[in-house]
Structures are given as C-alpha cells and as structure tokens.
Design an enzyme around this catalytic site. Structure first.
Site, short mmCIF file in Angstrom:
data_model
loop_
_atom_site.label_atom_id
_atom_site.label_comp_id
_atom_site.label_asym_id
_atom_site.label_seq_id
_atom_site.Cartn_x
_atom_site.Cartn_y
_atom_site.Cartn_z
N TYR A 112 0.84 -1.20 0.00
CA TYR A 112 0.00 0.00 0.00
C TYR A 112 0.88 1.26 0.00
CZ TYR A 112 -3.92 3.05 1.21
OH TYR A 112 -4.88 4.03 1.21
N THR B 233 -14.23 5.21 6.92
CA THR B 233 -14.93 4.47 5.85
C THR B 233 -14.72 2.99 6.12
OG1 THR B 233 -12.95 4.38 4.47
CG2 THR B 233 -14.40 6.26 4.13
#
Lengths: 267, 264
Positions: B157, B194
């Site tokens: 990532y 989220t």
C-alpha cells in the site's frame, strides 16, 4: 463550501499585495477582516474598498516585530468583532543579496519580521483562537505564509529562504502542539511560487537595473521560467488557498503545507 | 453559483466511501459526474441517489478496455471531460515476507496501474476542453499519508501510494511543460472513517494489538494528533477545491489532509 460567514480574521501585512487579496477574499466569503500593517494609508484604502463592496473590515496600525503591538492588535480585533477565529501571518519582507554581501543587519531584519513576527503572532493570538471552536467544528485557524523558498533553496535569497524554512517547520511544530493539547486550533502554511505583487516587481526592477533583462516583459518571462505552468502566480491564487484553510472545508488539516506554485517545487 | 458549474467529471471507486462523497460534492457544486466502480449494484444506487447529473458505469481500473469504455461513455453521456479523480484503491497488509507476489500485484495493479491508465486514456479527452477554463482541466490522484511516511505491515500500500505521489508530479510537469493546461495534484488522507478504516480497526484487533474493537479504534485515532479520524467530507472538499478554478496555480502539489499525522 468556502463560506466563512461569522468568522473574524486578522490579516497582517494586509494593506496591499497578498494580504490585501486574502482580506478581500475572506471578506467576500463572509468574514469580518481586521487588517493590520505599517502602511497606514494603503491599509485604510484597502479597508475602504472592502467596506464599499459590502464587506466588513477595520484597520489597525501594527508592527509585527513588536510584542506590545501584537497584544494591542489582538485585543482591538476582539473588541471590534467579538472574536478571533482566523490569523493570517502574511507580513514579510524579501531582501535580495548574495551571502558575501549580506549584512548582519539585513539578516536580522529579515528574521525579525518574517520569523519573530510569526512567533509573536501565534503566541499572542492562540488564547483567543482557542475559543473559536465553540462556534466552529474546525476550531481556530492559523495560516502562515511561507514560500517555495521555504521548501527548496533559492540563490541570492538565502536570508529569505532561511526565514521561510523556519516558518514551514515552526508551523508543523505548533500544529502538533496545539493538536496534542486539544486546543482546537489548526495551523497550516501556504507556499506560494513567485506571485505578481510589489515583492516580485521589485525583483523585476533589479533584473532590469542589472541588465539581466532588457525590459519588463523579459524580466517577467525570466521569473516565470521556474514555474512549469508557464506564468507567475496572481494574488488571488494565494487568497483562495488561504480561504480554504480558514474555512470548515479544511477542518481535518493541520501541520500541512499547501503549495501554490505552478509546479515550481514539483520538479 | 457552484465552484464546478459546467464541468464534467469522472470519479473512480465512486460506489461508496470517499469516491461517493467526492461525486456528491462535485454535483452540489454544479458538475456532472460519471461514477465508476466494480460494485455495480451499489454504484448504480449511489448514482441514482445523486440525481440526473450523475450516471454509473461498471469499470475495473486495471483494465485498458474498461478505461477506453469509460472515456467513451463520459464523452457520449456528457460531451467531454474536465476533471478526473483517480480514487479507486485497495488496502491490504501483513508481514512482508508472508506476502505473496500475487497479493503484492493485486494492490499495485489497482492503486498504481489504475492511475497510470487513467492518465493515459483520459488526458486526450481532457485536453479538448482544457482551454475553456482558466485553471484548465484537473486530475486528482488519491495518494495517502502512506505515500509520505512508512507504515509497518502496509508495504504494498505504501509503495503504491508513494508511486502515485511521484506519478502525479511527473505527469504534472509533462502537461505543464507542454503547455497543455492539465493540472495534476495528489491528496494524502490519513485514516478516514470508511470501510477501509473499519478493516484496519478489525486488523488491529485481530493482530492482538487491542483487547477489543473500541480499543482498536482508540489506537487508530491516537495516531492522528487532531484527535479524530477524518470524515469523507474532508477529502471531498479537498478534491472539490483542486477541481475548481480556486486552485488554478496549483499543479504537482501534495494536498495533505491528515489531522497532523505526517507533520511530526
């Protein structure tokens, strides 16, 4: 989205240039703007323009290197508008010279205005800015004008560059201190490239006087060279970034550097 | 008067989370938006809720064919393209030596290849209308604080988001030097409340770093000096600013919206 209605903003160096553009922008978006400067005539004229355009502004004579005048300015702003929600540390000077010819006096003058002025401003205004969160989720907002010269080196501008580098990291340190202490005051810096204000036209004058540029267009072209976007910035470009950081849109931003430089530092 | 009146945008990964909020903010500010995502049902529902200025297309950002179709669709539906938001992204992690090459490639394909393909296929269409706006066309790439600082267990990532950070600058320079009037900037969020943050909280708990989910959440929050996670609106506002004429002189910049995480 960029509404700052009801907020009160203190803008140093607000008489002309970037400060005046930011003051106009903030007032246009609903803020009451407390303009300070040592250029009283121009400062009052800027205030008059804002008020005539339906905005709300007041002027206060203020040398940012004086601790007493900072105390007086913050107190006067709160007395005038009832609060202090946004502090824009914009006042600054630029002295062009190579290091061998730079006097200690010029070095100190630059550091005093560009760095000590920001220190005194944050120190003096923070207690008032901490109260801002009672009205606004994003809390109080301090915006410090640094420069691309606070990110990358700038030959012949070493004093200025050192001072703006200090502002860049002073911003981050105070941002973290404020956040960790739960003061609900955000602190961010804006890093303009060369913006077409008097500071830039003074450099153009030097380029012309030194025979490096034949005329104004050539001087402007030389200064635009470092900006991949192909032009110099305009005061409104910086004013927009200031408004963003003053508004609730940036409620989660603190310790950030907003770079408004037409790609100057990206390459 | 909206900040994006008359502009046409394509937002990837817009079915939910950040992408959906970005699409919503764009429409509030006057833009028309093509939302794209792999999640067809959610994406179509999100677009429907946003009204007649929104439409949806299924779109795998790792597929060149899908990108060609998405660009053709935005041209057919709306007549051009002024704003591209490369938002689609996936997270994942674990110990580096336990990560398979397939897992690494899955993350870098979406987060990195997807952004490359977006630039490659969108720029020609964006160039057509760029002269209409003082600030030109605008590409906004979602990087991350993980593209600025290292995070344990997030190697792929971090690598992919670091790549997006410099792809942004390189593309910005290419368009600017060619006088093409397409600006490119990156946004660097920290953890936003989220589904992705939910997975992170679950991961912190599962790795034994917190006794329960509440503690895991507190641990994640404590990484943000400002004392809270971000909300999608924080990022939607940043994207809207970068899409608008307000940021006309910004290109190749990193817009860090992280509650102070990367400042220290």
């Amino acid at each position: 989205m960029l509404d700052v209605s009801g907020k009160s903003a203190l803008v140093t160096g607000g008489a002309r240039g970037l400060g005046a553009a930011a003051a106009h922008k903030l007032a246009g978006a609903g803020a009451s703007v407390f303009i300070t400067d040592i250029l009283d005539e121009e400062g009052r004229a800027t205030v008059a323009e804002i008020n005539e355009a339906g905005g709300k502004a007041a002027y206060f004579h203020h040398d940012v290197t004086s601790q007493e005048e900072w105390a007086a300015a913050v107190a006067a702003c709160v007395a005038e508008f009832g609060s202090l929600d946004v502090l824009l540390n914009n006042a600054g000077i630029l002295i062009t010279s190579n290091i061998l010819e730079t006097s200690l006096e010029d070095w100190r003058k630059t550091m005093t205005i560009n760095v000590e002025g920001v220190f005194l401003g944050m120190k003096t205004a923070l207690p008032e800015l901490m109260k801002s969160h009672k009205l606004w989720d994003g809390g109080g907002s301090i915006v410090n004008i640094s420069s691309v010269a606070g990110i990358v080196g700038a030959p012949s501008l070493s004093c200025y560059s050192a001072s703006k580098g200090a502002v860049a990291l002073y911003t981050k340190s105070v941002a973290l201190e404020a956040a960790r202490n739960g003061w609900k005051v955000r602190v961010n810096s804006v890093h303009p490239g060369i913006i077409e204000t008097k500071m830039a036209t003074d450099i153009m004058d030097n380029l012309e006087a030194g025979g490096i540029a034949a005329n104004r267009d050539e001087a402007r072209g030389l200064m635009a060279l470092g900006h991949p976007i192909g032009r110099l910035g305009q005061p409104k470009d910086v004013a927009s970034a200031v408004l963003y950081l003053a508004s609730e849109a940036s409620a989660n931003m603190t310790g950030s550097q907003v770079v408004v430089d037409g790609g100057f530092t990206a390459t | 008067m909206g900040l994006l009146d008359g502009k046409i945008a394509l937002v990837t990964g817009a079915a939910r989370g950040l992408g959906a909020e970005i699409a919503k903010s764009f429409i509030e500010q006057g833009a028309e938006v093509l939302l794209t995502d792999m999640m067809e049902e959610e994406g179509a529902a999100t677009a429907r809720d946003l009204g007649n200025k929104a439409s949806f297309l299924r779109h795998d950002v790792t597929s060149e064919e899908d990108w060609k179709a998405a660009i053709a669709a935005v041209k057919t539906n709306f007549g051009g393209l002024d704003i591209l938001v490369n938002n689609a992204g996936i997270a994942g992690g674990g110990r580096l030596e336990d990560t398979t090459l397939e897992e690494w490639r899955e993350i870098t394909a979406v987060n990195m290849d997807g952004v490359f393909l977006g630039h490659k296929y969108a720029a020609p269409l964006m160039r057509e209308r760029a002269a209409r706006w003082e600030g030109g066309a605008s590409i906004i790439n979602l990087s991350s604080v993980a593209g600025l600082i290292g995070m344990p267990g997030a190697h792929a990532y971090c690598a992919s988001k670091g790549a997006v950070r410099l792809l942004t600058k390189s593309a910005a320079m290419e368009y600017a030097r060619a006088g093409e009037n397409i600006r490119v900037n990156s946004i660097h969020p920290a953890f936003i409340d989220t589904d992705m943050a939910g997975q992170m909280i679950q991961g912190i708990h599962d790795n034994g770093m917190a006794a329960n989910l509440e503690d895991a959440r507190a641990l994640l929050v404590s990484m943000h000096p400002i004392g809270r996670l971000g909300v999608p609106r924080d990022i939607a506002s940043a994207a809207t600013f970068l899409a608008s004429e307000e940021s006309s002189f910004m290109t190749g910049s990193e817009f860090v919206v992280d509650g102070g995480m990367a400042a220290g």
